[in-house]
Design a protein around this motif. Structure first.
Motif, short mmCIF file in Angstrom:
data_model
loop_
_atom_site.label_atom_id
_atom_site.label_comp_id
_atom_site.label_asym_id
_atom_site.label_seq_id
_atom_site.Cartn_x
_atom_site.Cartn_y
_atom_site.Cartn_z
N GLU A 45 0.84 -1.20 0.00
CA GLU A 45 0.00 0.00 0.00
C GLU A 45 0.88 1.26 0.00
O GLU A 45 0.58 2.24 -0.66
CB GLU A 45 -0.92 0.00 1.22
CG GLU A 45 -1.91 1.16 1.18
CD GLU A 45 -2.83 1.21 2.38
OE1 GLU A 45 -2.56 0.51 3.37
OE2 GLU A 45 -3.79 1.98 2.32
N MET A 46 2.01 1.19 0.74
CA MET A 46 2.90 2.35 0.77
C MET A 46 3.55 2.57 -0.60
O MET A 46 3.73 3.71 -1.04
CB MET A 46 3.97 2.20 1.85
CG MET A 46 4.84 3.45 1.91
SD MET A 46 6.05 3.48 3.22
CE MET A 46 5.06 3.97 4.60
N VAL A 47 3.87 1.48 -1.29
CA VAL A 47 4.46 1.62 -2.63
C VAL A 47 3.46 2.34 -3.55
O VAL A 47 3.84 3.21 -4.34
CB VAL A 47 4.85 0.24 -3.21
CG1 VAL A 47 5.44 0.39 -4.60
CG2 VAL A 47 5.84 -0.45 -2.29
N VAL A 73 1.18 4.49 -2.63
CA VAL A 73 1.14 5.91 -2.23
C VAL A 73 2.36 6.64 -2.80
O VAL A 73 2.26 7.77 -3.28
CB VAL A 73 1.04 6.04 -0.69
CG1 VAL A 73 1.18 7.49 -0.26
CG2 VAL A 73 -0.28 5.47 -0.20
N HIS A 74 3.52 5.99 -2.78
CA HIS A 74 4.73 6.59 -3.37
C HIS A 74 4.49 6.87 -4.86
O HIS A 74 4.87 7.93 -5.36
CB HIS A 74 5.93 5.65 -3.23
CG HIS A 74 6.42 5.51 -1.83
ND1 HIS A 74 7.39 4.61 -1.48
CD2 HIS A 74 6.08 6.16 -0.67
CE1 HIS A 74 7.63 4.71 -0.18
NE2 HIS A 74 6.84 5.64 0.33
N ARG A 75 3.86 5.91 -5.54
CA ARG A 75 3.57 6.10 -6.98
C ARG A 75 2.65 7.28 -7.20
O ARG A 75 2.77 8.01 -8.18
CB ARG A 75 2.91 4.86 -7.56
CG ARG A 75 3.90 3.78 -7.80
CD ARG A 75 3.29 2.66 -8.59
NE ARG A 75 4.31 1.66 -8.79
CZ ARG A 75 4.15 0.57 -9.50
NH1 ARG A 75 2.99 0.34 -10.08
NH2 ARG A 75 5.12 -0.27 -9.65
N GLU A 124 2.98 14.86 5.90
CA GLU A 124 2.45 13.94 6.92
C GLU A 124 2.98 12.52 6.71
O GLU A 124 3.23 11.79 7.67
CB GLU A 124 0.91 13.98 6.90
CG GLU A 124 0.24 13.02 7.87
CD GLU A 124 0.56 13.27 9.35
OE1 GLU A 124 1.18 14.29 9.68
OE2 GLU A 124 0.21 12.40 10.18
N HIS A 125 3.16 12.12 5.46
CA HIS A 125 3.72 10.80 5.14
C HIS A 125 5.10 10.67 5.82
O HIS A 125 5.38 9.68 6.49
CB HIS A 125 3.86 10.66 3.62
CG HIS A 125 4.34 9.32 3.15
ND1 HIS A 125 3.48 8.31 2.81
CD2 HIS A 125 5.59 8.83 2.96
CE1 HIS A 125 4.19 7.25 2.45
NE2 HIS A 125 5.47 7.54 2.51
N HIS A 126 5.91 11.70 5.66
CA HIS A 126 7.25 11.65 6.25
C HIS A 126 7.21 11.81 7.77
O HIS A 126 7.97 11.16 8.49
CB HIS A 126 8.14 12.72 5.61
CG HIS A 126 8.63 12.30 4.27
ND1 HIS A 126 9.05 13.17 3.29
CD2 HIS A 126 8.77 11.06 3.73
CE1 HIS A 126 9.42 12.48 2.23
NE2 HIS A 126 9.24 11.21 2.47
N ALA A 182 4.81 10.85 9.79
CA ALA A 182 4.35 9.57 10.37
C ALA A 182 5.49 8.54 10.34
O ALA A 182 5.67 7.79 11.29
CB ALA A 182 3.13 9.06 9.60
N GLU A 183 6.29 8.56 9.26
CA GLU A 183 7.43 7.63 9.20
C GLU A 183 8.47 7.99 10.27
O GLU A 183 9.04 7.11 10.90
CB GLU A 183 8.06 7.66 7.82
CG GLU A 183 7.19 6.98 6.77
CD GLU A 183 7.75 7.05 5.35
OE1 GLU A 183 7.16 6.41 4.48
OE2 GLU A 183 8.75 7.76 5.13
N ASP A 184 8.71 9.29 10.45
CA ASP A 184 9.66 9.73 11.47
C ASP A 184 9.23 9.27 12.86
O ASP A 184 10.06 8.91 13.70
CB ASP A 184 9.79 11.26 11.47
CG ASP A 184 10.63 11.75 10.30
OD1 ASP A 184 11.32 10.92 9.68
OD2 ASP A 184 10.57 12.96 9.99
N ASP A 233 14.78 4.27 -2.29
CA ASP A 233 15.60 3.72 -1.19
C ASP A 233 14.71 3.08 -0.13
O ASP A 233 15.03 2.01 0.41
CB ASP A 233 16.42 4.86 -0.54
CG ASP A 233 17.82 4.95 -1.13
OD1 ASP A 233 18.21 4.03 -1.87
OD2 ASP A 233 18.51 5.95 -0.86
N GLU A 234 13.61 3.78 0.15
CA GLU A 234 12.69 3.26 1.17
C GLU A 234 12.13 1.89 0.75
O GLU A 234 12.04 0.97 1.56
CB GLU A 234 11.56 4.27 1.31
CG GLU A 234 10.80 4.19 2.62
CD GLU A 234 9.84 5.36 2.72
OE1 GLU A 234 10.31 6.50 2.88
OE2 GLU A 234 8.64 5.13 2.61
N GLU A 235 11.79 1.78 -0.54
CA GLU A 235 11.21 0.52 -1.03
C GLU A 235 12.25 -0.60 -1.08
O GLU A 235 11.95 -1.76 -0.81
CB GLU A 235 10.58 0.75 -2.42
CG GLU A 235 9.33 1.60 -2.31
CD GLU A 235 8.87 2.17 -3.64
OE1 GLU A 235 9.22 1.60 -4.69
OE2 GLU A 235 8.17 3.20 -3.62
#
Ligand SMILES: [Fe+2]
Length: 229
Positions: A14-16, A18-20, A60-62, A64-66, A137-139
């Motif tokens: 799902e995150m991939v 959202v990245h797309r 917010e994506h970043h 939440a990851e932080d 890099d994240e993926e």
């Protein structure tokens, strides 16, 4: 994009997706911004509103990851320290590019002056490669570590934060854009994640929704009224 996750495992695909969506929309935004004619403040305001919504979602994506991802993974021995350092640097680079873009938006929307149009388009083009590198890099390095370190419920908090960050006025557009980012290959997977009423809406009107929301974003409100008359 990763294949469907095992039952009970974190849904990293799902995150991939959202990245797309981010890459697809910032890429499309460069042409949208450049197409705004000098003084066309109505159109500039619509495009600026779209970029504002995207920026809010990406920030917010970043964030939440932080808060939810990095504290668990940053010191993980499976993760190369050089990769962590590079990704932190990318985060800062992206935050700075976004800040430059967002500082220019109100004045651009108010006047649609050609200099500012060029500045806003340039800010999007600067943001794109940094974003592409970071999300890639994240993926490659982060998402494969998630199963086994996060429960499905812990991982779902990231998705919930992402959904809550979409401004209400932009939800239909983002739903349609997410369906496009999924493409035919991942459409079923995308549909399965939607709540039943939204899935029905998308099945019945998905293509029309994408055409209509894209049209609203890419044409000047005054022109739309004249065309509809
Ligand atoms: Fe991410």
């Amino acid at each position: 994009m990763a294949a469907d996750h095992a039952p009970g495992a974190p849904d990293t695909a799902e995150m991939v997706l959202v990245h797309r969506l981010f890459l697809q929309e910032y890429t499309a935004a460069v042409a949208l911004v450049r197409a705004v004619r000098a003084g066309d403040t109505a159109r500039a305001a619509v495009v600026a509103g779209h970029l504002g919504a995207l920026g809010q979602m990406l920030t917010e994506h970043h964030r939440a990851e932080d808060e939810l991802l990095w504290p668990r993974l940053a010191a993980d021995p499976a993760l190369d320290a050089a990769v962590v350092a590079r990704m932190e640097e990318q985060h800062e680079h992206i935050a700075a590019a976004l800040a430059r873009l967002h500082r220019a938006l109100p004045q651009w929307a108010a006047g649609a002056e050609p200099d500012l149009t060029a500045q806003v388009a340039h800010a999007c083009t600067v943001l794109l490669p940094a974003l592409e590198e970071h999300l890639g890099d994240e993926e490659r390095h982060i998402l494969p570590l998630v199963p086994g370190r996060f429960t499905a419920a812990q991982w779902a908090q990231l998705s919930a934060r992402g959904r809550a960050a979409v401004p209400p006025a932009h939800r239909l557009y983002m739903l349609a854009a997410l369906g496009e980012a999924a493409g035919n290959k991942h459409r079923q997977e995308f549909l399965r994640r939607l709540p039943a009423p939204v899935r029905l809406l998308y099945r019945v009107a998905g293509r029309r929704l994408r055409r209509r929301t894209w049209h609203r974003l890419s044409t000047t409100p005054g022109h739309r009224r004249r065309a509809a008359a």
